[in-house]
Design a protein around this motif. Structure first.
Motif, PDB file in Angstrom:
ATOM      1  N   THR A  10       0.830  -1.202   0.000  1.00  0.00           N
ATOM      2  CA  THR A  10       0.000   0.000   0.000  1.00  0.00           C
ATOM      3  C   THR A  10       0.861   1.246   0.000  1.00  0.00           C
ATOM      4  O   THR A  10       0.596   2.216  -0.731  1.00  0.00           O
ATOM      5  CB  THR A  10      -0.931   0.001   1.227  1.00  0.00           C
ATOM      6  N   SER A  68     -13.082  10.202   4.299  1.00  0.00           N
ATOM      7  CA  SER A  68     -12.234   9.096   4.760  1.00  0.00           C
ATOM      8  C   SER A  68     -12.339   8.897   6.271  1.00  0.00           C
ATOM      9  O   SER A  68     -12.294   7.764   6.759  1.00  0.00           O
ATOM     10  CB  SER A  68     -10.772   9.351   4.367  1.00  0.00           C
ATOM     11  N   LYS A  72     -13.735   5.329   7.147  1.00  0.00           N
ATOM     12  CA  LYS A  72     -12.585   4.511   7.543  1.00  0.00           C
ATOM     13  C   LYS A  72     -11.990   3.751   6.355  1.00  0.00           C
ATOM     14  O   LYS A  72     -11.474   2.646   6.502  1.00  0.00           O
ATOM     15  CB  LYS A  72     -12.971   3.511   8.647  1.00  0.00           C
ATOM     16  N   THR A  73     -12.077   4.351   5.177  1.00  0.00           N
ATOM     17  CA  THR A  73     -11.508   3.722   3.983  1.00  0.00           C
ATOM     18  C   THR A  73     -10.918   4.806   3.088  1.00  0.00           C
ATOM     19  O   THR A  73     -11.411   5.941   3.068  1.00  0.00           O
ATOM     20  CB  THR A  73     -12.582   2.946   3.208  1.00  0.00           C
ATOM     21  N   THR A  74      -9.864   4.480   2.397  1.00  0.00           N
ATOM     22  CA  THR A  74      -9.256   5.427   1.457  1.00  0.00           C
ATOM     23  C   THR A  74      -9.166   4.867   0.038  1.00  0.00           C
ATOM     24  O   THR A  74      -9.051   5.630  -0.916  1.00  0.00           O
ATOM     25  CB  THR A  74      -7.830   5.814   1.912  1.00  0.00           C
ATOM     26  N   LYS A  75      -9.240   3.561  -0.104  1.00  0.00           N
ATOM     27  CA  LYS A  75      -9.099   2.952  -1.435  1.00  0.00           C
ATOM     28  C   LYS A  75     -10.179   3.454  -2.383  1.00  0.00           C
ATOM     29  O   LYS A  75      -9.880   3.859  -3.516  1.00  0.00           O
ATOM     30  CB  LYS A  75      -9.147   1.428  -1.316  1.00  0.00           C
ATOM     31  N   PHE A 121      -4.530   8.517   6.233  1.00  0.00           N
ATOM     32  CA  PHE A 121      -4.292   7.079   6.282  1.00  0.00           C
ATOM     33  C   PHE A 121      -2.877   6.768   6.759  1.00  0.00           C
ATOM     34  O   PHE A 121      -2.655   5.885   7.591  1.00  0.00           O
ATOM     35  CB  PHE A 121      -4.526   6.476   4.894  1.00  0.00           C
ATOM     36  N   SER A 125      -1.662   4.681  10.066  1.00  0.00           N
ATOM     37  CA  SER A 125      -1.038   3.399   9.731  1.00  0.00           C
ATOM     38  C   SER A 125       0.451   3.362  10.062  1.00  0.00           C
ATOM     39  O   SER A 125       1.138   2.420   9.678  1.00  0.00           O
ATOM     40  CB  SER A 125      -1.223   3.104   8.234  1.00  0.00           C
ATOM     41  N   TYR A 193      -3.509  -1.913  -3.381  1.00  0.00           N
ATOM     42  CA  TYR A 193      -3.849  -1.042  -2.253  1.00  0.00           C
ATOM     43  C   TYR A 193      -4.796  -1.765  -1.298  1.00  0.00           C
ATOM     44  O   TYR A 193      -5.767  -2.381  -1.708  1.00  0.00           O
ATOM     45  CB  TYR A 193      -4.495   0.244  -2.761  1.00  0.00           C
ATOM     46  N   ASP A 195      -6.794  -1.203   2.638  1.00  0.00           N
ATOM     47  CA  ASP A 195      -7.082  -0.392   3.817  1.00  0.00           C
ATOM     48  C   ASP A 195      -6.747  -1.206   5.054  1.00  0.00           C
ATOM     49  O   ASP A 195      -7.613  -1.782   5.709  1.00  0.00           O
ATOM     50  CB  ASP A 195      -8.556   0.021   3.833  1.00  0.00           C
TER      51      ASP A 195
END
Length: 476
Positions: A10, A68, A72-75, A121, A125, A193, A195
């Motif tokens: 990612t 986002s 709770k997701t960026t893809k 993100f 992360s 990618y 998440d």
């Protein structure tokens, strides 16, 4: 594939995204003015075209950040935003009129707004101690794109054919080229990618507490009857009971924060704190000065050193190499030096560079050799300080703002930077003949943020709770 492998893939994909953004800037910028002249566009259209990209990114960054944080997701956000990059570059390829070219940069800029989600993100992360290094590597990827972009122009300028009803030449080819690259990126994002679950300081605590709670439930089930489980818990002393109750409360609080990150959130309380204002000001001044210098350099080299396209291309390539090396040096240094110390060092270097330029470039004397040497030293010092300030302020900003609303906070930070990239060229564009005024204002801004940093130095650090958690981890 475990989470560590997914996380690395990612990160590589994010690096590729930033590299493509650098390549796009490098292949569009050299030809956009000549392209506009075909449609008899007035000179101010060049400024509008360059500012349009920053303007749409400025407006959409916080919106993508909110999306986002809540999802709770960026893809999915990256895939959606890339559609605007694809559409904007295809519009640039079609051309047709000066207004369509202007709209093409406006549409493509929407895709850049997803950067706020990406930085959010990355914050969630990465561990605080590794965050500056990751940010430095990502920023270096964009600089690498700026460096290799001119190489693509070597073959794009040779294009001269038709693609259906469309003409592909040295002006339109950058649009279709970037359109294809962004399409290919969609497949890379789909394949690589992920998440991945956050491993940030707060998230790590919640995950540990959930694991402890699950283990406790399994232990109760194994004991059998309710009576036996009551006796077992009675054997625990009062301190342990208090600790267990505290962990349970933290778990409930963490779960509620995950479900609604904006519960009890106040933008003014979050973003108007002293340390946050200092870092946002540093973001603005850094990008304002950088874009102002980029605007000033080409006319200056033409007037004093008679640089043509080859000379300027070589200069920008060497500058790109220095900046990339600088980012990787900062990445190494971030493991040994605190972010606020790197910020202070970077500001001192930038102030020194601006003073040097004021003394030796505004009224150059001493012949061609000395003037060229003074110019090279000034540019070298300016680029030397850039990675220190850029990386440290992004890393610090991610640590002193709430992790659960990082997307929105990073969107605000990038919007402040977008405003700087709009105003910087406008300021420098009208003052290329009056460097004392232009550089004097830049130095005044640098002195102001340096003083702000000194006065707020004790507050420019990550929260105490996170530092305690790190020290306990290292002690264990």
């Amino acid at each position: 594939m475990d989470n560590h492998q997914k996380r690395n893939l990612t990160f590589y994909t994010i690096g590729l995204i930033f590299m493509l953004s650098g390549i796009e800037y490098a292949v569009i910028l050299p030809t956009i003015w000549r392209y506009l002249q075909i449609f008899e566009a007035p000179p101010y259209f060049l400024g509008l075209g360059l500012s349009a990209f920053s303007l749409s990114g400025l407006l959409t960054g916080p919106l993508f950040g909110l999306w986002s944080d809540r999802s709770k997701t960026t893809k999915s956000i990256i895939l959606f935003s890339n559609l605007f990059e694809i559409a904007g570059n295809f519009m640039y390829f079609i051309g047709y009129s000066k207004w369509l070219l202007l709209c093409s940069r406006l549409v493509a800029g929407v895709g850049a707004g997803a950067g706020s989600s990406i930085f959010g993100f990355l914050t969630q992360s990465t561990r605080p101690e590794e965050r500056a290094g990751v940010f430095a590597a990502i920023m270096a990827c964009r600089q690498a794109g700026l460096l290799v972009g001119p190489a693509f122009n070597l073959f794009l300028r040779l294009c001269d054919f038709k693609l259906g009803p469309f003409i592909v030449n040295k002006y339109t080819s950058p649009g279709i080229f970037m359109c294809l690259l962004w399409v290919l990126l969609q497949f890379v994002v789909l394949a690589l990618y992920r998440d991945v679950p956050p491993i940030s300081s707060e998230g790590g605590v919640v995950m540990v507490e959930m694991k402890q709670a699950q283990d406790d439930e399994e232990e109760v089930l194994l004991l059998g009857s309710d009576e036996e489980s009551v006796h077992t818990y009675r054997a625990v002393n009062s301190d342990q009971l208090e600790t267990s109750a505290s962990s349970e409360l933290q778990l409930v609080h963490g779960a509620s924060s995950v479900s609604d990150p904006y519960k009890n959130f106040s933008a003014s309380r979050e973003l108007l704190r002293e340390e946050v204002v200092v870092l946002l000001t540093a973001q603005f001044i850094t990008l304002f000065n950088q874009t102002a210098l980029e605007t000033m350099v080409t006319p200056l080299t033409q007037r004093h050193f008679s640089f043509g396209e080859l000379g300027n291309s070589l200069m920008y390539s060497l500058c790109g190499v220095e900046v990339i090396l600088g980012f990787f040096f900062v990445r190494w240094l971030s493991r040994k030096v605190a972010d606020r110390a790197m910020l202070a060092v970077g500001l001192v270097i930038c102030c020194t560079a601006c003073i040097w330029c004021l003394i030796f470039l505004c009224n150059p004397r001493g012949g061609y050799g000395w003037e060229l040497s003074a110019f090279i030293i000034g540019v070298f010092l300016q680029l030397l300080g850039l990675p220190f300030v850029a990386v440290s302020q992004v890393s610090l900003f991610s640590k002193i703002t709430a992790e659960k609303t990082q997307g929105f906070s990073q969107g605000i930070r990038r919007s402040v930077g977008g405003l700087a990239t709009i105003l910087g060229p406008l300021w420098a564009g009208g003052l290329t003949e009056n460097l004392y005024v232009m550089l004097g204002m830049m130095l005044a801004l640098l002195i102001m943020i340096t003083i702000m940093t000194v006065l707020s130095y004790d507050r420019l650090t990550e929260p105490r709770a996170v530092q305690c958690a790190q020290s306990s981890d290292s002690g264990g």
